[in-house]
Design a protein around this motif. Structure first.
Motif, PDB file in Angstrom:
ATOM      1  N   LEU A  33     -20.146  20.565 -23.674  1.00 11.62           N
ATOM      2  CA  LEU A  33     -20.754  19.190 -23.453  1.00 11.62           C
ATOM      3  C   LEU A  33     -20.117  18.257 -24.221  1.00 11.62           C
ATOM      4  N   GLU A  34     -19.739  18.298 -25.389  1.00 10.89           N
ATOM      5  CA  GLU A  34     -19.062  17.402 -25.990  1.00 10.89           C
ATOM      6  C   GLU A  34     -17.361  17.193 -25.311  1.00 10.89           C
ATOM      7  N   ASP A  35     -16.879  18.219 -25.146  1.00  3.85           N
ATOM      8  CA  ASP A  35     -15.343  18.097 -24.456  1.00  3.85           C
ATOM      9  C   ASP A  35     -15.498  17.331 -23.200  1.00  3.85           C
ATOM     10  N   LEU A  63     -26.791  16.141 -29.712  1.00  2.56           N
ATOM     11  CA  LEU A  63     -26.020  15.636 -28.486  1.00  2.56           C
ATOM     12  C   LEU A  63     -25.773  14.389 -28.151  1.00  2.56           C
ATOM     13  N   LYS A  64     -24.677  13.843 -27.807  1.00  6.19           N
ATOM     14  CA  LYS A  64     -24.262  12.371 -27.206  1.00  6.19           C
ATOM     15  C   LYS A  64     -24.566  12.726 -25.738  1.00  6.19           C
ATOM     16  N   VAL A  65     -25.460  11.922 -25.116  1.00  7.77           N
ATOM     17  CA  VAL A  65     -25.524  11.925 -23.706  1.00  7.77           C
ATOM     18  C   VAL A  65     -25.604  10.465 -23.246  1.00  7.77           C
ATOM     19  N   ASP A  66     -25.422  10.026 -22.047  1.00  8.25           N
ATOM     20  CA  ASP A  66     -25.489   8.962 -21.437  1.00  8.25           C
ATOM     21  C   ASP A  66     -26.807   8.350 -20.813  1.00  8.25           C
ATOM     22  N   GLY A  67     -27.707   9.219 -20.764  1.00 10.68           N
ATOM     23  CA  GLY A  67     -28.950   9.003 -20.126  1.00 10.68           C
ATOM     24  C   GLY A  67     -29.889  10.118 -20.345  1.00 10.68           C
TER      25      GLY A  67
END
Ligand SMILES: [Mg+2]
Length: 144
Positions: A33-35, A63-67
């Motif tokens: 997911l990070e990649d 975890l970094k997500v956009d929404g």
């Protein structure tokens, strides 16, 4: 990314990124997911949970997500995402995830991370997160 690559990723949470709220993420999920996120692919978590529940658990993992969307019916969320971001890909482990994806006209990959059997007619499945980038690439090759 080439035009036939997904323009975003919509991921279920329980059974797809973590076994269930409070558990560590599945092996490989964080790296993949990070990649993808770093490569510019928007990532959205869509979970059948309250907004607070799902936000807290995503935050817990770092975890970094956009929404992040907590909802009862995923179909309308997927449709909105499609309107805003184009043809993305849905990852999930439940028949309702596939139904939601189908209702929005989005492709669906089934997470079988705990040995589940593929749904009838379901060809795209992954049994480890490390398979996901290859599946994305295979989809691109097949379509483009
Ligand atoms: Mg699930």
């Amino acid at each position: 990314m080439p035009p036939s690559s997904p323009t975003f990723l919509a991921i279920d949470w329980n059974g797809t990124v973590v076994p269930i709220f409070g558990c560590p993420v599945y092996a490989g999920a964080r790296e993949v997911l990070e990649d993808l996120h770093q490569a510019g692919l928007p990532i959205f978590v869509v979970s059948c949970a309250t907004q607070g529940q799902i936000e807290r658990d995503v935050e817990r993992t770092g975890l970094k997500v956009d929404g992040i969307f907590g909802c009862g019916d995923k179909g309308p969320i997927f449709s909105d995402l499609r309107l805003q971001h184009g043809v993305g890909l849905v990852l999930g482990d439940h028949p309702a995830d596939r139904r939601g994806a189908e209702s929005a006209g989005l492709p669906f990959f089934q997470a079988c991370l705990d040995g589940q059997i593929a749904f009838p007619g379901q060809k795209e499945v992954f049994r480890h997160w490390r398979e996901v980038p290859t599946l994305l690439l295979a989809g691109r090759t097949a379509e483009g």
